[in-house]
Design an enzyme around this catalytic site. Structure first.
Site, short mmCIF file in Angstrom:
data_model
loop_
_atom_site.label_atom_id
_atom_site.label_comp_id
_atom_site.label_asym_id
_atom_site.label_seq_id
_atom_site.Cartn_x
_atom_site.Cartn_y
_atom_site.Cartn_z
N GLY A 278 0.81 -1.03 0.04
CA GLY A 278 0.03 0.01 -0.03
C GLY A 278 1.01 1.11 0.01
O GLY A 278 2.10 1.16 0.60
N THR A 279 0.46 2.31 -0.34
CA THR A 279 1.26 3.54 -0.65
C THR A 279 0.92 4.84 0.20
O THR A 279 1.29 4.78 1.33
CB THR A 279 1.47 3.81 -2.17
OG1 THR A 279 0.16 3.84 -2.61
CG2 THR A 279 2.31 2.71 -2.91
N THR A 280 0.23 5.68 -0.46
CA THR A 280 0.31 6.84 0.30
C THR A 280 -0.98 7.13 1.19
O THR A 280 -2.06 6.75 0.82
CB THR A 280 0.33 7.95 -0.77
OG1 THR A 280 1.29 8.01 -1.58
CG2 THR A 280 0.31 9.58 -0.10
N ALA B 64 3.62 4.39 -7.56
CA ALA B 64 2.88 3.68 -6.68
C ALA B 64 1.85 4.27 -5.96
O ALA B 64 0.76 3.56 -5.37
CB ALA B 64 3.82 3.09 -5.71
#
Lengths: 238, 295
Positions: B66-68, B241
Site C-alpha cells: 500500500g502506498t500513500t 505507486a
C-alpha cells in the site's frame, strides 16, 4: 492415621448443590426478557461499578448472579473466547450457543471435580437477526443449560419472581413496558426499587454492529418513575 | 476450543495479544514463525536468490504494498485519507484497497507498506481496543492506544528489516482533551505525536509538501477535506505507486473524519465531488497561467 468417613456420592452432590444454592440465594435476582426490538436485562445491583451485566460480542450479552469474583471470571473468559474466535475466523462466526455450551461444561466440571462448586448462575443472551430468533441461555451452578423462551429469571427467590413474570409477560412489548414490568416483578408487592439500585442493559437491533448498550440511571428514572424524574429538574432550575 | 480461564497468577488481563499467545501459542509476528515466511525471507535487505528471476530476487516484488496515506488536524478533529492503489513491484496489484480503517468509535488507522501484515495488524489492533474496552469497562486513552500500536509495530521489526515494512498513521479524537490527535511511527515502534499533519508511504513526501503549504490551525472541514484530496492527487502525480482518483471506474480516495461525534467515513459521492472541483480548480489555474500543471 485416621480413616475418612464414607460419604455416599449422592450425599456429596446434595451437599454441594445446597452449598451453591445458598450462596446464590444470598444475592439479588435479575430478569432478562425479549421485547419488540431486542433483549433487555434488568438486575438489582446497588453497585455502580461492579457490574452484573456485560457485553461479550456484537450480539451477545452476559449476566451473572451469585459470587461476584466467580461470575466475573466467567464473563472475562467469555469475552476472550468470543474475541479470539472472531479474530481467528470472522465476526459472523461468533455465536452464543457454543459459548453457552462451554460455560455449561466448565460449571459441570467444577461442580463434580472441585472441592467447592461455583456459586453462580449465568445468562447468555443472543440477539437474533429477526425478532423471533433471540435466544436466552440460562446456565446453572452445576452446568445445567436451559434454552429459555421469552424470559429468564436468575438468582435468589426465583420461584416467586418467575411466577410473577409469567403473569406479567406480554409478547412483542415495547422496551419501556418491559423495563417497568421487570422492575415491578423483581421488587414484588410492598417494596420499591429505585434507579440507583438497578442495572439495565439492552441488545437492541437498532444499535448497529455492536448492539449492546447500557441504559443510564437518568433514562431508567424517566421510565420507571416519570414524575419523580421530572421533579428534580424543575427544582434545580429555580 | 476450551473456555479461556487462567489462574490469577498467570492472567493476561485485558491484553488480547497475551491471550492469543496463551490460547494459540502464537504471538504477533507469527507471520514469521511456522508460517513458511521464514524460508521466503532470506537476507536482511529482502534479497532472496531462490525467488523467481522476474522478481529480481526481491521480496518486495512478490508482496502487495500500500502506498500513500495522510492525516491532518482541523477545527473539529482530524481527517485521515489514503489512495486506493496496491502494487507488487512495478505492477498494479489492486485498485480498491482501503488503507484507512476504523479501529473504534473515536479512532482510525491508515496503513502503508506490506499490505498483508498491515491489514492483519489493523485487525489485531482494533480487536485489542475492543477487548480492552469490554474487559475493563472503559476505553483506553488515546495515548494508550498509540502506545499499543507502537508495540505491534515493534513486534514486526524483524520482518520489516526483511522487506516487509509496515508504517501506520494513528489518528483519534481525544474526548478528555477535546481535540484530534495524530501519531506517526517508525519501525522500532517509536510513536510521535504530530501537531498539524502527517503523511507516509511512497508518495508521502509529496503529499506532505502540499499539506505544509496550505494547512493552517483554523482550517475548517470543507477546506481540510479539499486539502487532503489535493495532497493525494499531488502524490499520485509524482509517485507511480500512488493511484490517482479513478474517475473511469468511480474509485476515489478513502477519506474519514473523526470528531467528538466519532468516526465518520466520507461517502463516495462527496469524495467524487471534491475530486471534480479540485480538477476544475486546477484547470482554471492552468488557463489563467496561475499554475503550470497539468500540461
Amino acid at each position: 492415621m485416621t480413616m475418612p468417613y464414607y460419604v455416599s456420592p449422592e450425599q456429596v452432590m446434595k451437599d454441594r448443590a445446597e452449598y451453591a444454592q445458598k450462596g446464590i440465594a444470598r444475592g439479588r435476582a435479575l430478569v432478562g426478557t425479549v421485547y419488540d426490538n431486542g433483549i433487555v436485562i434488568v438486575a438489582e445491583n446497588p453497585s455502580r461499578s461492579l457490574r452484573k451485566i456485560s457485553e461479550i460480542y456484537d450480539r451477545i450479552a452476559f449476566a451473572g448472579v451469585g459470587r461476584y469474583n466467580e461470575f466475573d471470571q466467567l464473563r472475562v473468559a467469555g469475552i476472550r473466547h468470543a474475541d479470539t474466535k472472531g479474530f481467528a475466523f470472522s465476526r459472523n462466526d461468533v455465536e452464543a450457543r457454543s459459548l453457552a455450551n462451554l460455560y455449561a461444561q466448565y460449571l459441570g466440571q467444577v461442580f463434580t471435580h472441585e472441592m467447592k462448586p461455583l456459586e453462580v448462575e449465568i445468562l447468555v443472551a443472543e440477539l437474533g437477526t429477526a425478532p423471533h430468533s433471540d435466544q436466552l441461555f440460562h446456565i446453572a451452578y452445576e452446568g445445567t443449560i436451559t434454552d429459555e423462551q421469552d424470559y429468564a429469571v436468575l438468582g435468589g427467590d426465583t420461584e416467586v419472581i418467575r411466577k410473577r413474570m409469567a403473569e406479567a409477560y406480554r409478547p412483542g412489548w415495547k422496551l419501556e413496558d418491559a423495563i417497568r414490568t421487570c422492575v415491578r416483578v423483581l421488587s414484588g408487592p410492598g417494596r420499591e426499587i429505585t434507579s440507583s439500585e438497578l442495572e439495565v442493559a439492552v441488545l437492541d437491533r437498532s444499535n448497529g454492529e455492536r448492539s449492546f448498550k447500557r441504559i443510564s440511571q437518568e433514562a431508567i428514572d424517566a421510565i420507571i418513575s416519570p414524575k419523580k424524574a421530572a421533579r428534580p429538574k424543575s427544582s434545580s432550575s429555580k | 476450543m476450551s473456555l479461556p480461564i487462567f489462574s490469577p497468577t498467570d492472567d493476561p488481563g485485558p491484553n488480547f495479544m497475551a491471550t492469543l499467545a496463551r490460547t494459540y501459542q502464537r504471538y504477533p509476528g507469527w507471520y514469521l514463525r511456522g508460517s513458511g515466511m521464514e524460508t521466503m525471507v532470506g537476507e536482511p535487505d529482502g534479497i532472496n536468490s531462490s525467488l523467481p528471476s522476474w522478481t529480481g530476487n526481491r521480496i518486495s516484488d512478490l508482496i502487495r504494498h500500500g502506498t500513500t496515506i495522510l492525516a491532518l488536524r482541523y477545527r473539529d478533529g482530524v481527517i485521515v485519507a489514503g489512495d486506493r492503489r496496491a502494487t507488487e513491484g512495478h505492477l498494479i496489484a489492486y485498485r480498491n484497497m482501503e488503507k484507512v480503517m476504523r479501529v473504534d468509535q473515536y479512532s482510525a488507522m491508515a496503513i502503508a507498506g506490506a499490505a498483508g501484515p498491515a491489514v492483519e495488524m489493523a485487525r489485531l489492533f482494533s480487536t485489542q481496543l475492543e477487548h480492552y474496552e469490554k474487559v475493563e469497562g472503559v476505553s483506553l486513552s488515546t495515548e494508550g492506544k498509540a502506545n499499543q500500536l507502537g508495540q505491534m509495530v515493534r513486534e514486526h521489526l524483524a520482518l520489516a528489516m526483511r522487506g516487509m515494512l509496515v508504517i501506520p498513521i494513528f489518528a483519534g479524537y481525544d474526548l478528555q482533551a477535546g481535540n484530534g490527535r495524530i501519531y506517526t511511527f517508525d519501525v522500532t515502534g517509536g510513536h510521535y505525536i504530530e501537531g498539524e499533519h502527517a503523511a507516509e508511504g511512497s508518495g508521502g513526501r509529496n503529499a506532505r509538501s502540499v499539506l505544509k503549504q496550505f494547512w493552517h490551525a483554523e482550517i475548517d472541514r470543507d477546506a481540510a477535506l479539499a486539502l487532503a484530496i489535493e495532497a493525494l492527487v499531488e502524490a499520485a502525480d509524482e509517485d507511480i505507486a500512488t493511484g490517482p482518483p479513478d474517475t473511469l471506474r468511480g474509485i476515489y480516495p478513502i477519506v474519514a473524519t473523526i470528531t467528538s461525534s466519532g468516526y465518520q467515513a466520507i461517502d463516495d459521492d462527496e469524495t467524487a465531488s471534491l475530486v471534480h472541483s479540485l480538477y476544475d480548480r486546477l484547470q482554471t489555474r492552468t488557463e489563467t497561467g496561475e499554475r503550470r500543471w497539468p500540461r
